[in-house]
Design a protein around this motif. Structure first.
Motif, PDB file in Angstrom:
ATOM      1  N   ALA A 103      82.052  14.225 -33.199  1.00 30.31           N
ATOM      2  CA  ALA A 103      81.265  14.382 -34.421  1.00 30.31           C
ATOM      3  C   ALA A 103      82.085  15.087 -35.507  1.00 30.31           C
ATOM      4  O   ALA A 103      82.136  14.619 -36.648  1.00 30.31           O
ATOM      5  N   LEU A 104      82.719  16.168 -35.165  1.00 30.13           N
ATOM      6  CA  LEU A 104      83.497  16.902 -36.157  1.00 30.13           C
ATOM      7  C   LEU A 104      84.671  16.080 -36.682  1.00 30.13           C
ATOM      8  O   LEU A 104      84.983  16.127 -37.868  1.00 30.13           O
ATOM      9  N   GLU A 105      85.301  15.316 -35.805  1.00 29.12           N
ATOM     10  CA  GLU A 105      86.425  14.466 -36.221  1.00 29.12           C
ATOM     11  C   GLU A 105      85.987  13.367 -37.186  1.00 29.12           C
ATOM     12  O   GLU A 105      86.792  12.844 -37.948  1.00 29.12           O
ATOM     13  N   HIS A 106      84.701  13.010 -37.159  1.00 32.46           N
ATOM     14  CA  HIS A 106      84.201  11.911 -37.987  1.00 32.46           C
ATOM     15  C   HIS A 106      83.170  12.361 -39.030  1.00 32.46           C
ATOM     16  O   HIS A 106      82.369  11.546 -39.498  1.00 32.46           O
ATOM     17  N   LYS A 107      83.231  13.642 -39.369  1.00 33.27           N
ATOM     18  CA  LYS A 107      82.380  14.208 -40.415  1.00 33.27           C
ATOM     19  C   LYS A 107      80.891  13.991 -40.144  1.00 33.27           C
ATOM     20  O   LYS A 107      80.130  13.572 -41.020  1.00 33.27           O
ATOM     21  N   ILE A 108      80.494  14.277 -38.915  1.00 33.32           N
ATOM     22  CA  ILE A 108      79.091  14.194 -38.518  1.00 33.32           C
ATOM     23  C   ILE A 108      78.650  15.605 -38.134  1.00 33.32           C
ATOM     24  O   ILE A 108      79.231  16.218 -37.242  1.00 33.32           O
ATOM     25  N   ILE A 109      77.641  16.100 -38.816  1.00 33.50           N
ATOM     26  CA  ILE A 109      77.088  17.416 -38.500  1.00 33.50           C
ATOM     27  C   ILE A 109      75.947  17.204 -37.514  1.00 33.50           C
ATOM     28  O   ILE A 109      74.986  16.493 -37.808  1.00 33.50           O
ATOM     29  N   TRP A 115      80.189  14.191 -45.484  1.00 34.44           N
ATOM     30  CA  TRP A 115      79.609  14.525 -44.194  1.00 34.44           C
ATOM     31  C   TRP A 115      78.219  13.901 -44.106  1.00 34.44           C
ATOM     32  O   TRP A 115      77.541  13.716 -45.108  1.00 34.44           O
ATOM     33  N   ARG A 116      77.790  13.571 -42.888  1.00 35.90           N
ATOM     34  CA  ARG A 116      76.437  13.092 -42.663  1.00 35.90           C
ATOM     35  C   ARG A 116      75.829  13.883 -41.502  1.00 35.90           C
ATOM     36  O   ARG A 116      76.547  14.371 -40.640  1.00 35.90           O
ATOM     37  N   ALA A 117      74.516  13.979 -41.516  1.00 36.91           N
ATOM     38  CA  ALA A 117      73.824  14.781 -40.507  1.00 36.91           C
ATOM     39  C   ALA A 117      73.197  13.882 -39.450  1.00 36.91           C
ATOM     40  O   ALA A 117      72.640  12.837 -39.754  1.00 36.91           O
ATOM     41  N   LEU A 118      73.288  14.321 -38.221  1.00 35.95           N
ATOM     42  CA  LEU A 118      72.609  13.681 -37.099  1.00 35.95           C
ATOM     43  C   LEU A 118      71.664  14.724 -36.516  1.00 35.95           C
ATOM     44  O   LEU A 118      72.095  15.751 -35.996  1.00 35.95           O
ATOM     45  N   ILE A 119      70.380  14.475 -36.656  1.00 36.48           N
ATOM     46  CA  ILE A 119      69.364  15.414 -36.183  1.00 36.48           C
ATOM     47  C   ILE A 119      68.780  14.857 -34.895  1.00 36.48           C
ATOM     48  O   ILE A 119      68.349  13.708 -34.851  1.00 36.48           O
ATOM     49  N   CYS A 135      77.371   2.930 -32.217  1.00 41.79           N
ATOM     50  CA  CYS A 135      76.192   2.675 -33.048  1.00 41.79           C
ATOM     51  C   CYS A 135      76.149   3.556 -34.293  1.00 41.79           C
ATOM     52  O   CYS A 135      76.181   3.055 -35.405  1.00 41.79           O
ATOM     53  N   TYR A 136      76.047   4.854 -34.072  1.00 46.39           N
ATOM     54  CA  TYR A 136      75.811   5.764 -35.192  1.00 46.39           C
ATOM     55  C   TYR A 136      76.963   5.788 -36.193  1.00 46.39           C
ATOM     56  O   TYR A 136      76.743   5.616 -37.395  1.00 46.39           O
ATOM     57  N   LYS A 137      78.168   6.003 -35.708  1.00 45.94           N
ATOM     58  CA  LYS A 137      79.307   6.117 -36.630  1.00 45.94           C
ATOM     59  C   LYS A 137      79.471   4.870 -37.494  1.00 45.94           C
ATOM     60  O   LYS A 137      79.500   4.976 -38.720  1.00 45.94           O
ATOM     61  N   PRO A 138      79.552   3.667 -36.907  1.00 51.82           N
ATOM     62  CA  PRO A 138      79.731   2.492 -37.768  1.00 51.82           C
ATOM     63  C   PRO A 138      78.546   2.215 -38.690  1.00 51.82           C
ATOM     64  O   PRO A 138      78.728   1.787 -39.824  1.00 51.82           O
TER      65      PRO A 138
END
Length: 186
Positions: free
Chosen positions: A106-112, A86-90, A73-76
């Motif tokens: 998350a780190l592998e897909h540039k998600i903080i 990078w994008r943030a997931l709070i 869900c989130y990544k695509p």
């Protein structure tokens, strides 16, 4: 954020994982049903065409399902907006959110990943601050409309009712105001 809705007389648990963006958009819901695997028989004619379905023994999300949500869900849904940035997931610091596989993915897909302080989601989480109450109210109104003819609500009704409630609650105005009120954005 997660919203939990009890449906029929059996009170079968269904968990809905929702994610909103500061630009006022909402991701498709991730619906976790109780069972060994998702039952698509009652959801196939749903207005939740873009929803993702999963199952767990108790209907709750766990670490494995959270990773599945992140992947499916989130990544695509956020990849195009982020481009190569990078994008943030709070999120709240629920135990299902904090695991090595989640952080590694998350780190592998540039998600903080940013965890909110414990027990503060009522003032720090945009979904809790401005979206979930309207969602509960809209869902309640939709259930009331369905039951006027003394028809009991069953889990088969959930995929038809939830989209109507989400449409009323997850407005651009509510979402943006939730981020503003929490001070997260802008």
């Amino acid at each position: 954020g997660k919203a939990t809705v009890h449906q029929d007389g059996n009170r079968e648990l269904i968990t809905v994982v929702d994610c909103i963006c500061a630009d006022g958009t909402v991701l498709p819901p991730f619906i976790v049903m109780k069972g060994a695997r998702p039952s698509f028989a009652w959801a196939k004619d749903s207005l939740l065409e873009k929803a993702f379905f999963a199952a767990s023994p108790n209907g709750w999300i766990d670490g494995e399902l959270f990773l599945e949500w992140l992947e499916r869900c989130y990544k695509p849904a956020t990849r195009e907006k982020a481009g190569q940035e990078w994008r943030a997931l709070i999120f709240d610091q629920h135990e299902s959110h904090l695991s090595y596989p989640v952080i590694k993915f998350a780190l592998e897909h540039k998600i903080i990943c940013i965890g909110l302080p414990p027990k503060t989601s009522g003032i720090t989480q945009p979904l809790d601050v401005l979206c979930f109450r309207p969602l509960q109210q809209a869902y309640g109104r939709a259930v009331d409309e369905e039951t006027r003819g003394a028809v009991a609500i069953a889990k088969q009704d959930f995929p038809r009712i939830l989209p109507r409630a989400r449409e009323q609650a997850f407005t651009r105005t509510n979402i943006v105001a939730g981020f503003e009120r929490t001070g997260i954005y802008p």
